[in-house]
Write a protein that holds these residues in place. Structure first.
Motif: not given
Length: 171
Positions: A54, A77, A91, A136, A138, A148, A167
């Motif tokens: 991002v 987020i 993060l 990030i 995830w 994002f 993102g």
């Protein structure tokens, strides 16, 4: 006359004695919200981890390369699922040169259904520069499609402006 001098000195001493925090002291860099229990982490391996980039901007150029406008950046987020939990395992905030500036979490966190978490980079924080970004990592249910985004806001004179970035998944 003596009375005003004493008041002036008292006021001046008070101002100098105040503890003014620097931007880096004000920043809470590691989130403690939404942490998982250690026993839950064993089930994390069943999900495939994805990575998102991002872009954010701590500042932008104005008129010349040496004239910059500082911005406040907010990373949001969003867990868009009505049924599944979103897990964030990394993060990190990077500067224009690609160097790690700050880790925002130390261990996996989660977002409940329809929950949103936000992380703010203060206007006075110049560590990111014009090409800052968040990475990030995830995971969650295969159906998850989180959002994002970053919102930057700033001003020039008496005018304010804002813009967003999205993102993108990276490998």
């Amino acid at each position: 006359m003596k009375y005003s001098t004493v008041l002036f000195l008292a006021f001046f001493s008070f101002i100098l004695g105040c503890d003014k925090k620097t931007p880096s002291e004000k920043i809470e860099s590691v989130s403690t919200d939404h942490h998982l229990e250690k026993s839950t982490a064993k089930t994390d391996s069943v999900f495939k981890t994805k990575k998102v980039y991002v872009p954010v901007y701590s500042d932008i150029y104005q008129r010349t390369r040496n004239d910059r406008t500082l911005l406040t950046s907010t990373l949001s987020i969003h867990n868009t699922s009505e049924t599944d939990t979103l897990y964030i395992s990394r993060l990190d905030y990077y500067n224009t040169e690609g160097k790690l500036v700050r880790k925002y979490i130390e261990s996996t966190i989660f977002l409940n259904t329809f929950e949103t978490l936000e992380y703010v980079v203060d206007e006075e924080d110049k560590t990111g520069g014009s090409g800052a970004n968040f990475i990030i990592e995830w995971y969650g249910n295969e159906k998850l499609n989180p959002i994002f985004q970053a919102v930057m806001i700033g001003g020039l004179g008496n005018k304010s402006f804002s813009f967003t970035t999205d993102g993108v998944e990276v490998y």
